[in-house]
Design a protein around this motif. Structure first.
Motif, PDB file in Angstrom:
ATOM      1  N   GLY A 457       0.828  -1.204   0.000  1.00 53.97           N
ATOM      2  CA  GLY A 457       0.000   0.000   0.000  1.00 53.97           C
ATOM      3  C   GLY A 457       0.855   1.243   0.000  1.00 53.97           C
ATOM      4  O   GLY A 457       2.082   1.180  -0.111  1.00 53.97           O
ATOM      5  N   THR A 458       0.206   2.380   0.116  1.00 54.15           N
ATOM      6  CA  THR A 458       0.917   3.657   0.157  1.00 54.15           C
ATOM      7  C   THR A 458       1.237   3.988   1.606  1.00 54.15           C
ATOM      8  O   THR A 458       0.383   3.942   2.480  1.00 54.15           O
ATOM      9  CB  THR A 458       0.076   4.784  -0.455  1.00 54.15           C
ATOM     10  OG1 THR A 458      -1.223   4.793   0.153  1.00 54.15           O
ATOM     11  CG2 THR A 458      -0.085   4.583  -1.944  1.00 54.15           C
ATOM     12  N   PHE A 459       2.487   4.328   1.847  1.00 55.39           N
ATOM     13  CA  PHE A 459       2.964   4.662   3.182  1.00 55.39           C
ATOM     14  C   PHE A 459       3.650   6.023   3.124  1.00 55.39           C
ATOM     15  O   PHE A 459       4.245   6.400   2.109  1.00 55.39           O
ATOM     16  CB  PHE A 459       3.961   3.617   3.697  1.00 55.39           C
ATOM     17  CG  PHE A 459       3.379   2.244   3.853  1.00 55.39           C
ATOM     18  CD1 PHE A 459       2.845   1.831   5.059  1.00 55.39           C
ATOM     19  CD2 PHE A 459       3.356   1.358   2.783  1.00 55.39           C
ATOM     20  CE1 PHE A 459       2.311   0.557   5.206  1.00 55.39           C
ATOM     21  CE2 PHE A 459       2.827   0.085   2.918  1.00 55.39           C
ATOM     22  CZ  PHE A 459       2.300  -0.317   4.137  1.00 55.39           C
ATOM     23  N   GLY A 460       3.594   6.756   4.243  1.00 60.13           N
ATOM     24  CA  GLY A 460       4.269   8.040   4.318  1.00 60.13           C
ATOM     25  C   GLY A 460       3.300   9.162   4.633  1.00 60.13           C
ATOM     26  O   GLY A 460       2.078   8.987   4.601  1.00 60.13           O
ATOM     27  N   PRO A 461       3.834  10.359   4.923  1.00 58.12           N
ATOM     28  CA  PRO A 461       2.978  11.503   5.269  1.00 58.12           C
ATOM     29  C   PRO A 461       2.198  11.984   4.051  1.00 58.12           C
ATOM     30  O   PRO A 461       2.593  11.711   2.901  1.00 58.12           O
ATOM     31  CB  PRO A 461       3.988  12.574   5.735  1.00 58.12           C
ATOM     32  CG  PRO A 461       5.270  12.207   5.055  1.00 58.12           C
ATOM     33  CD  PRO A 461       5.266  10.709   4.985  1.00 58.12           C
ATOM     34  N   PRO A 462       1.077  12.688   4.266  1.00 61.18           N
ATOM     35  CA  PRO A 462       0.287  13.211   3.142  1.00 61.18           C
ATOM     36  C   PRO A 462       1.140  14.046   2.198  1.00 61.18           C
ATOM     37  O   PRO A 462       1.945  14.870   2.627  1.00 61.18           O
ATOM     38  CB  PRO A 462      -0.781  14.069   3.834  1.00 61.18           C
ATOM     39  CG  PRO A 462      -0.898  13.489   5.206  1.00 61.18           C
ATOM     40  CD  PRO A 462       0.492  13.025   5.571  1.00 61.18           C
ATOM     41  N   GLY A 463       0.934  13.825   0.903  1.00 61.45           N
ATOM     42  CA  GLY A 463       1.686  14.566  -0.101  1.00 61.45           C
ATOM     43  C   GLY A 463       3.030  13.949  -0.439  1.00 61.45           C
ATOM     44  O   GLY A 463       3.637  14.298  -1.445  1.00 61.45           O
ATOM     45  N   ARG A 464       3.518  13.029   0.412  1.00 65.50           N
ATOM     46  CA  ARG A 464       4.820  12.412   0.168  1.00 65.50           C
ATOM     47  C   ARG A 464       4.737  10.884   0.300  1.00 65.50           C
ATOM     48  O   ARG A 464       5.740  10.213   0.462  1.00 65.50           O
ATOM     49  CB  ARG A 464       5.862  12.961   1.147  1.00 65.50           C
ATOM     50  CG  ARG A 464       6.076  14.459   1.037  1.00 65.50           C
ATOM     51  CD  ARG A 464       7.159  14.932   1.986  1.00 65.50           C
ATOM     52  NE  ARG A 464       8.454  14.366   1.646  1.00 65.50           N
ATOM     53  CZ  ARG A 464       9.284  14.879   0.750  1.00 65.50           C
ATOM     54  NH1 ARG A 464       8.954  15.970   0.091  1.00 65.50           N
ATOM     55  NH2 ARG A 464      10.449  14.322   0.506  1.00 65.50           N
ATOM     56  N   SER A 465       3.523  10.366   0.268  1.00 63.65           N
ATOM     57  CA  SER A 465       3.353   8.925   0.405  1.00 63.65           C
ATOM     58  C   SER A 465       3.770   8.220  -0.884  1.00 63.65           C
ATOM     59  O   SER A 465       3.648   8.761  -1.977  1.00 63.65           O
ATOM     60  CB  SER A 465       1.897   8.586   0.746  1.00 63.65           C
ATOM     61  OG  SER A 465       1.028   9.062  -0.259  1.00 63.65           O
ATOM     62  N   GLU A 466       4.256   6.996  -0.751  1.00 63.94           N
ATOM     63  CA  GLU A 466       4.708   6.199  -1.880  1.00 63.94           C
ATOM     64  C   GLU A 466       4.184   4.779  -1.722  1.00 63.94           C
ATOM     65  O   GLU A 466       4.031   4.270  -0.611  1.00 63.94           O
ATOM     66  CB  GLU A 466       6.232   6.178  -1.958  1.00 63.94           C
ATOM     67  CG  GLU A 466       6.875   7.518  -2.263  1.00 63.94           C
ATOM     68  CD  GLU A 466       6.701   7.933  -3.709  1.00 63.94           C
ATOM     69  OE1 GLU A 466       6.387   7.055  -4.537  1.00 63.94           O
ATOM     70  OE2 GLU A 466       6.881   9.120  -4.015  1.00 63.94           O
ATOM     71  N   PHE A 467       3.945   4.136  -2.873  1.00 60.70           N
ATOM     72  CA  PHE A 467       3.514   2.734  -2.840  1.00 60.70           C
ATOM     73  C   PHE A 467       4.726   1.849  -2.599  1.00 60.70           C
ATOM     74  O   PHE A 467       5.789   2.026  -3.217  1.00 60.70           O
ATOM     75  CB  PHE A 467       2.850   2.344  -4.158  1.00 60.70           C
ATOM     76  CG  PHE A 467       2.360   0.925  -4.162  1.00 60.70           C
ATOM     77  CD1 PHE A 467       1.094   0.619  -3.693  1.00 60.70           C
ATOM     78  CD2 PHE A 467       3.168  -0.101  -4.609  1.00 60.70           C
ATOM     79  CE1 PHE A 467       0.637  -0.695  -3.671  1.00 60.70           C
ATOM     80  CE2 PHE A 467       2.728  -1.414  -4.587  1.00 60.70           C
ATOM     81  CZ  PHE A 467       1.457  -1.708  -4.125  1.00 60.70           C
ATOM     82  N   THR A 468       4.582   0.872  -1.696  1.00 59.43           N
ATOM     83  CA  THR A 468       5.662  -0.069  -1.453  1.00 59.43           C
ATOM     84  C   THR A 468       5.083  -1.332  -0.825  1.00 59.43           C
ATOM     85  O   THR A 468       3.889  -1.392  -0.500  1.00 59.43           O
ATOM     86  CB  THR A 468       6.750   0.537  -0.539  1.00 59.43           C
ATOM     87  OG1 THR A 468       7.896  -0.313  -0.543  1.00 59.43           O
ATOM     88  CG2 THR A 468       6.240   0.713   0.881  1.00 59.43           C
ATOM     89  N   VAL A 469       5.933  -2.355  -0.669  1.00 60.34           N
ATOM     90  CA  VAL A 469       5.541  -3.592   0.001  1.00 60.34           C
ATOM     91  C   VAL A 469       6.516  -3.865   1.133  1.00 60.34           C
ATOM     92  O   VAL A 469       7.713  -3.551   1.028  1.00 60.34           O
ATOM     93  CB  VAL A 469       5.498  -4.787  -0.986  1.00 60.34           C
ATOM     94  CG1 VAL A 469       4.391  -4.599  -1.995  1.00 60.34           C
ATOM     95  CG2 VAL A 469       6.832  -4.977  -1.690  1.00 60.34           C
ATOM     96  N   LEU A 470       6.012  -4.463   2.202  1.00 60.19           N
ATOM     97  CA  LEU A 470       6.816  -4.714   3.387  1.00 60.19           C
ATOM     98  C   LEU A 470       6.622  -6.154   3.842  1.00 60.19           C
ATOM     99  O   LEU A 470       5.599  -6.774   3.540  1.00 60.19           O
ATOM    100  CB  LEU A 470       6.400  -3.763   4.527  1.00 60.19           C
ATOM    101  CG  LEU A 470       6.365  -2.262   4.226  1.00 60.19           C
ATOM    102  CD1 LEU A 470       5.728  -1.522   5.391  1.00 60.19           C
ATOM    103  CD2 LEU A 470       7.762  -1.751   3.944  1.00 60.19           C
ATOM    104  N   GLY A 471       7.608  -6.688   4.572  1.00 58.89           N
ATOM    105  CA  GLY A 471       7.447  -8.013   5.148  1.00 58.89           C
ATOM    106  C   GLY A 471       8.641  -8.920   4.887  1.00 58.89           C
ATOM    107  O   GLY A 471       9.611  -8.548   4.211  1.00 58.89           O
ATOM    108  N   ASP A 472       8.581 -10.146   5.451  1.00 62.19           N
ATOM    109  CA  ASP A 472       9.686 -11.102   5.326  1.00 62.19           C
ATOM    110  C   ASP A 472       9.938 -11.498   3.877  1.00 62.19           C
ATOM    111  O   ASP A 472      11.084 -11.793   3.496  1.00 62.19           O
ATOM    112  CB  ASP A 472       9.373 -12.356   6.150  1.00 62.19           C
ATOM    113  CG  ASP A 472       9.404 -12.083   7.648  1.00 62.19           C
ATOM    114  OD1 ASP A 472      10.007 -11.066   8.038  1.00 62.19           O
ATOM    115  OD2 ASP A 472       8.818 -12.877   8.408  1.00 62.19           O
TER     116      ASP A 472
END
Length: 532
Positions: A457-472
């Protein structure tokens, strides 16, 4: 009379009135309630009376009509209900039926200019010339055919406002210039321009003189809003209508102008001006300010429309940064259907690919900065093309490294196979590039691929969020890439299992990356299945 308060979007803070039923809501200029939300259909929904009840009917809109988060084809409404059309949320409120505000000139010195009267006069002014000639004999319509000093003054002020708005960089500057122009014209001592906020309350957005504390009477503003009219109080201290207002007495307000910022059937805010001395405002001042209220509404809606276009373009560029055109289309389609594909959520069977330039530090030492930049630009372009060709998501691209995702935000049944086709294409493109480069500029890449569960999903503060994936799964893919030999593709066991029908593998066993734990099962891609 019911009111629609727009909570968000391009018309956020606007109040639409529903004086007539049926009333159609949509993007088209033919709708009584027009909202330029691109997710709203041209003719989206209709309000109609059924007995004593107000009903909402969906007009086969593309993205549906929602009442209290329930998608409906038709539904009865009540004050306080939340409605959604496209991405625009609206709250239904019970307004007060406009009642005549008696112009008690003799007793309280109040002059009223109804917005409905101005709209009727504007429509009448556009009638054929023969009708205009007949109308000139009617004293009640001579206001519109008068070409005396009052009309010339209005034209001059409208021209001044037009010039002031040409290079206004933002809405607040535009509002300040509008307020300054009209306040100067009517010789107001203090002025405030209020706009409806998201809470439904009017908030100061510009004052004249600039920076001065606003001097506003809630009583006057409420009376003007409920009456759908501009008000001129010749002497507010003696006006029977406002005798209960402590603010008027305490602030020493004598003559007051309060005019809605209005356009057709909607009120966006209010212009409030006053004088603390004896010389009162005039009826011509009220007429002029009411006209300026309309001009201000047009400026506000234009600014909001342009802001909406800028946000749409920003969203398009944001999607283009990460997704192929096909995936972008699917993301938009899901958003139109009311889903949130980019919101952080757990996803299974997502394949993560890491590619890294081998010996990058040596290239940095050997090449001049412009040459290195040109080489990396070409590398980044070719890697992005390879990812998008397989409908992958470009997660990160940092100088000599690339991270791609297959199966998020849009699920893919063949994500592992697509990832390996992409990786094979990356190796081929690097080989072709090296054939055109001198020996000291040639390079190689190594690739690691792994499949499993992630949070995407998109992570980060408003206006600077980016799509990424996290986990093992992501961490394991990075460890596998670190073990890969130059010019090779190493994969995890689940990736190999899912792509077994398309690629051949050599099992390298369980390995522990240098200085990193835990160990992972690693296989090397030997080529497409069935290749000689």
């Amino acid at each position: 009379m019911s009111e629609l308060f727009v909570v968000n979007g391009i018309c956020g803070g606007t109040v639409f009135f529903l004086p007539d039923v049926p009333t159609v809501l949509g993007r088209s200029a033919e709708c009584q309630v027009q909202i330029a939300d691109p997710w709203i259909s041209s003719m989206h929904a209709m309000f109609e009376k059924r007995g004593a009840e107000l009903w909402l009917v969906d007009l086969e809109s593309r993205n549906g009509t929602w009442v209290n988060e329930q998608k409906v084809r038709e539904a009865p409404l009540a004050p306080g209900y939340r409605l959604r059309f496209g991405k625009t949320e609206v709250e239904l409120r019970q307004g007060l039926t406009p009642r005549p505000l008696q112009p008690l000139l003799a007793e309280s010195g109040t002059i009223v200019r109804y917005l409905a009267d101005m709209q009727a006069e504007e429509r009448a002014a556009r009638e054929p010339e023969s009708a205009t000639a007949r109308r000139d004999t009617d004293p009640s319509t001579r206001r519109t055919t008068n070409r005396g000093p009052g009309v010339r003054r209005q034209v001059a002020i409208v021209n001044d406002i037009g010039r002031a708005l040409v290079d206004a960089p933002d809405l607040d500057t535009a509002l300040a210039r509008i307020l300054h122009t009209v306040a100067t014209a009517v010789r107001a001592e203090r002025s405030t321009l209020l706009l409806m906020g998201e809470s439904g309350h009017m908030q100061p957005r510009a004052t004249e003189p600039p920076g001065s504390p606003p001097r506003v009477s809630e009583t006057v503003v409420t009376a003007a809003a409920k009456g759908r009219a501009g008000l001129l109080t010749i002497d507010a201290q003696q006006d029977l209508r406002f005798t209960g207002s402590k603010s008027i007495v305490a602030q020493g307000i004598r003559s007051c102008l309060c005019v809605p910022v209005w356009a057709d059937n909607r009120i966006l805010g209010m212009v409030v001006m006053d004088r603390g001395f004896v010389d009162p405002f005039t009826a011509d001042d009220l007429e002029l300010t009411t006209l300026v209220g309309y001009q201000a509404a047009l400026a506000i809606e234009r600014a909001r429309f342009l802001t909406g276009l800028a946000q749409a373009e920003e969203e398009r560029l944001r999607l283009a940064r990460h997704f192929s055109p096909d995936v972008s289309t699917l993301v938009v389609a899901q958003e139109q259907a009311g889903h949130t594909p980019l919101a952080p959520q757990a996803r299974d069977d997502v394949t993560v690919l890491f590619a890294d330039v081998q010996g990058f530090s040596g290239l940095v030492e050997r090449l001049h900065p412009p040459e290195l930049a040109a080489l990396l630009d070409d590398f980044d372009r070719q890697m992005a093309e390879a990812i998008f060709a397989e409908q992958g998501t470009l997660d990160k691209m940092v100088s000599d490294g690339v991270m791609a995702v297959f199966g998020a935000p849009v699920p893919m049944a063949d994500g592992a196979t697509r990832a390996l086709r992409c990786a094979w294409r990356m190796l081929e493109r690097v080989k072709q590039t090296n054939l055109t480069l001198p020996a000291d500029r040639r390079f190689d890449i190594r690739i690691g691929v792994n499949t499993g569960s992630v949070v995407a999903g998109t992570f980060g503060p408003p206006g600077r969020s980016e799509f990424t994936v996290l986990g093992d799964t992501v961490s394991a893919a990075a460890r596998i890439e670190a073990m890969a030999a130059p010019g090779s593709i190493y994969v995890g066991r689940e990736t190999a299992r899912q792509a077994a029908g398309s690629f051949a593998f050599q099992d390298l066993g369980r390995r522990v990356p240098r200085g990193v734990s835990p160990p992972v099962d690693v296989l090397r891609v030997t080529g497409p299945a069935g290749a000689a």
